[in-house]
Design a protein around this motif. Structure first.
Motif, mmCIF file in Angstrom:
data_model
loop_
_atom_site.group_PDB
_atom_site.id
_atom_site.type_symbol
_atom_site.label_atom_id
_atom_site.label_comp_id
_atom_site.label_asym_id
_atom_site.label_seq_id
_atom_site.Cartn_x
_atom_site.Cartn_y
_atom_site.Cartn_z
ATOM 1 N N LEU A 155 0.826 -1.210 0.000
ATOM 2 C CA LEU A 155 0.000 0.000 0.000
ATOM 3 C C LEU A 155 0.860 1.260 0.000
ATOM 4 O O LEU A 155 0.595 2.210 -0.750
ATOM 5 N N LEU A 156 1.896 1.279 0.835
ATOM 6 C CA LEU A 156 2.789 2.441 0.873
ATOM 7 C C LEU A 156 3.480 2.658 -0.468
ATOM 8 O O LEU A 156 3.640 3.799 -0.923
ATOM 9 N N SER A 157 3.884 1.570 -1.110
ATOM 10 C CA SER A 157 4.525 1.688 -2.418
ATOM 11 C C SER A 157 3.565 2.276 -3.441
ATOM 12 O O SER A 157 3.956 3.129 -4.262
ATOM 13 N N MET A 158 2.314 1.861 -3.417
ATOM 14 C CA MET A 158 1.326 2.386 -4.368
ATOM 15 C C MET A 158 1.059 3.866 -4.114
ATOM 16 O O MET A 158 0.990 4.667 -5.061
ATOM 17 N N LEU A 159 0.916 4.255 -2.862
ATOM 18 C CA LEU A 159 0.674 5.666 -2.537
ATOM 19 C C LEU A 159 1.877 6.520 -2.935
ATOM 20 O O LEU A 159 1.720 7.629 -3.472
ATOM 21 N N GLY A 160 3.072 6.019 -2.659
ATOM 22 C CA GLY A 160 4.263 6.755 -3.058
ATOM 23 C C GLY A 160 4.359 6.902 -4.564
ATOM 24 O O GLY A 160 4.737 7.965 -5.076
ATOM 25 N N ALA A 161 4.012 5.849 -5.296
ATOM 26 C CA ALA A 161 4.065 5.905 -6.754
ATOM 27 C C ALA A 161 3.072 6.920 -7.309
ATOM 28 O O ALA A 161 3.351 7.604 -8.309
ATOM 29 N N GLY A 318 12.045 -0.089 -5.744
ATOM 30 C CA GLY A 318 12.163 -0.139 -7.198
ATOM 31 C C GLY A 318 10.946 0.416 -7.903
ATOM 32 O O GLY A 318 10.959 0.605 -9.120
ATOM 33 N N TRP A 319 9.877 0.698 -7.156
ATOM 34 C CA TRP A 319 8.674 1.247 -7.777
ATOM 35 C C TRP A 319 8.919 2.638 -8.358
ATOM 36 O O TRP A 319 8.176 3.085 -9.242
ATOM 37 N N SER A 320 9.981 3.309 -7.919
ATOM 38 C CA SER A 320 10.280 4.640 -8.448
ATOM 39 C C SER A 320 11.253 4.601 -9.630
ATOM 40 O O SER A 320 11.605 5.649 -10.165
#
Length: 567
Positions: A155-161, A318-320
């Motif tokens: 969830l944090l990765s999606m919000l950050g993306a 790596g999502w960024s």
């Protein structure tokens, strides 16, 4: 009689015309003299001399001897690049290049939607999901709490993306976080970010993934051994780093092809683990007691929760990556957002299912005692096919390291273009159109960290630095919302999303330091202080050692690289 031959325009007795794809107007030109011959070329220095060598001297004084063969070979490469650039302009006029940069040497837009999806999944699915489940379970204490951590990490990765996607729409430049911080907060914060990223965070990421690749690749050759000889591990690690550097140097298309192939192997390996867990559950052989007492022994210590998130977020890191290559992305306004919304939920779902499969096949005690969770799972489920897991994990780590190489070199390239790194690192190869100097520096730094280091000691400070960078970058969005009321938005996230991300970042950065301080955090802080000194010396006072100027000249000719323009 003295003939002046203008490389750019081809006219005799004419001053240099900055109309090629090589030279931004703010740089001076190179004058090469041999006997009664003078040629103009935009390399950023001014020369003179004669005889059997071609000599050059910069505007600030000084003369250096250059081999005529080296100079002429570079000029031949330049001529070929100009011809290809003209063809790219014609293709752009036909609409084949998704826009263009106008006149100037530039990175090509070669990354489509599915290559972008593959890049995000390829960088996220590395060695973490095969090694980090043990770390999350160690710090959380219970299977249920560890699954919650994995879900919250996704969830944090999606919000950050989502926050990064809005910043990418406002600043569609190569460099990702560095470019956003530079345009929002200015030079000093951006320099500190790139200083930590280029010298610590990116090389540490490449080194950690390459080390895990070596461990998994060599495991089948040392059956029954508790550990692989470190000399062999380091040799394979170094070989992996050098092969990836050469692949990224040779072609952007080759690098993206490697990413696509490795991403397919990663997804296959995760699906095998998920399917194996389902078969075990269907046969009634699963360890279901781990789910009946899912939250028993869950830790209450704030610092332990933070360390568990570090272990989990390392697997999502790596999502960024795709934001660093926006200048090479086809139709970035549409494909960037689509790539993120496809890749991150897919990876999150697979991670949760894979952890459930681990818990069905292995008891919590077996997971805690295993250094390679996926290999232990394969030994119990796959039988004679247990070799499949080390092979797919090796391909997974190889693809992840490749993406870190690919995206990280573009950040270094963007920083050098802004004057925060040596100018040589902002140049691209005139034939391959890849940031060759930045790739070489990335490989060298990764080797320096990989040879004395190991996976566990590298990942913790790497995750710590990553979330410091994420917090500063996302704060750019809130700052712009407050300072500028009417931003030219093509995409906008609700304000509560960046606010939640900043609170989560503060927790992830401060909680482990307060509750469980480690020496690695002190090293990062000391290194950050050295960044202030480096900024004052090399950026604010613009100190440029003469030896660096000489090295830049010779390396530019040797590597056949030239300055670029922005998309």
């Amino acid at each position: 009689m003295r003939l002046q031959l203008c490389i750019i325009t081809g006219r005799a007795n004419s001053p240099p015309q900055f109309t090629s794809r090589l030279e931004p107007p703010h740089l001076p030109c190179l004058e090469l003299k041999a006997h009664m011959f003078t040629a103009w070329s935009p390399l950023g220095i001014v020369g003179g001399g004669g005889g059997s060598v071609v000599t050059g001297g910069c505007a600030c004084g000084g003369h250096w001897d250059l081999s005529p063969l080296l100079v002429l070979s570079f000029m031949a490469a330049v001529r070929g690049s100009i011809c290809r650039s003209s063809e790219m302009e014609r293709s752009s006029d036909r609409g084949d290049c998704d826009g263009g940069a106008g006149p100037g040497l530039a990175l090509r837009r070669q990354i489509g939607l599915w290559s972008a999806v593959s890049m995000v999944t390829g960088c996220m699915i590395g060695s973490g999901i095969f090694m980090s489940p043990q770390g999350v379970l160690v710090y959380m204490g219970s299977p249920g709490a560890s699954l919650v951590v994995w879900a919250v990490c996704g969830l944090l990765s999606m919000l950050g993306a989502l926050c990064y996607a809005e910043l990418a729409a406002l600043f569609p430049e190569a460099g990702g976080e560095y470019a956003y911080i530079l345009r929002t907060f200015g030079s000093l914060p951006a320099f500190l970010v790139i200083y930590l990223f280029e010298l610590v965070r990116k090389p540490a990421g490449i080194a950690a993934v390459s080390l895990s690749l070596a461990e998994y690749a060599l495991a089948p050759f040392y059956p029954g051994c508790l550990s692989v000889p470190q000399t062999v591990v380091k040799s394979v690690t170094a070989s992996c780093i050098l092969v990836l550097m050469m692949a990224n140097f040779w072609s952007t298309r080759l690098a993206t092809m490697l990413t696509n192939v490795c991403s397919a192997a990663k997804l296959f390996s995760l699906l095998v683990i998920v399917g194996g867990g389902a078969v075990v559950l269907g046969q009634g052989r699963g360890h279901t007691e781990a789910f009946r007492f899912a939250f028993h022994n869950t830790t209450q210590q704030v610092g332990h929760v933070g360390m568990a998130f570090y272990q989990g977020l390392w697997s999502f890191d790596g999502w960024s990556s795709v934001h660093s290559v926006v200048e090479e992305l086809k139709n970035p306004k549409q494909n960037l957002m689509l790539a993120l919304t496809i890749a991150i939920p897919l990876v999150t779902s697979l991670y949760i299912l894979v952890n459930i499969s681990y818990l069905l096949v292995l008891s919590p005690h077996e997971i805690l005692s295993s250094e390679a969770t996926a290999v232990s799972w394969g030994n119990q489920v796959l039988g004679s096919w247990d070799w499949l897991i080390p092979v797919t994990v090796t391909l997974s780590a190889f693809g992840s390291a490749n993406v870190v190489f690919f995206s990280g070199s573009r950040v270094c390239y963007a920083a050098a273009r802004e004057g925060h790194m040596p100018r040589l690192l902002s140049m691209v190869h005139v034939n391959h159109l890849t940031p060759a100097p930045a790739l070489i520096v990335s490989a060298a730094l990764a080797l320096v960290l990989a040879i004395p280091g190991d996976f566990r000691t590298i990942t913790c400070p790497c995750s710590f630095l990553s979330w410091i960078t994420y917090g500063i970058t996302i704060s750019c969005l809130l700052y712009l919302r407050i300072k500028t009321k009417k931003l030219p938005h093509t995409y906008k996230v609700p304000t509560f999303i960046p606010a939640i991300m900043i609170l989560a970042t503060l927790y992830l950065v401060l909680a482990p330091i307060i509750d469980q301080p480690q020496m690695e955090f002190l090293y990062v802080f000391v290194f950050l202080l050295s960044g202030f000194l480096a900024y004052l010396l090399f950026v604010y006072f613009q100190y440029q050692p003469k030896c660096l100027q000489i090295a830049t000249l010779h390396l530019q000719l040797l590597l056949q690289v030239a300055p670029t323009t922005k998309h």
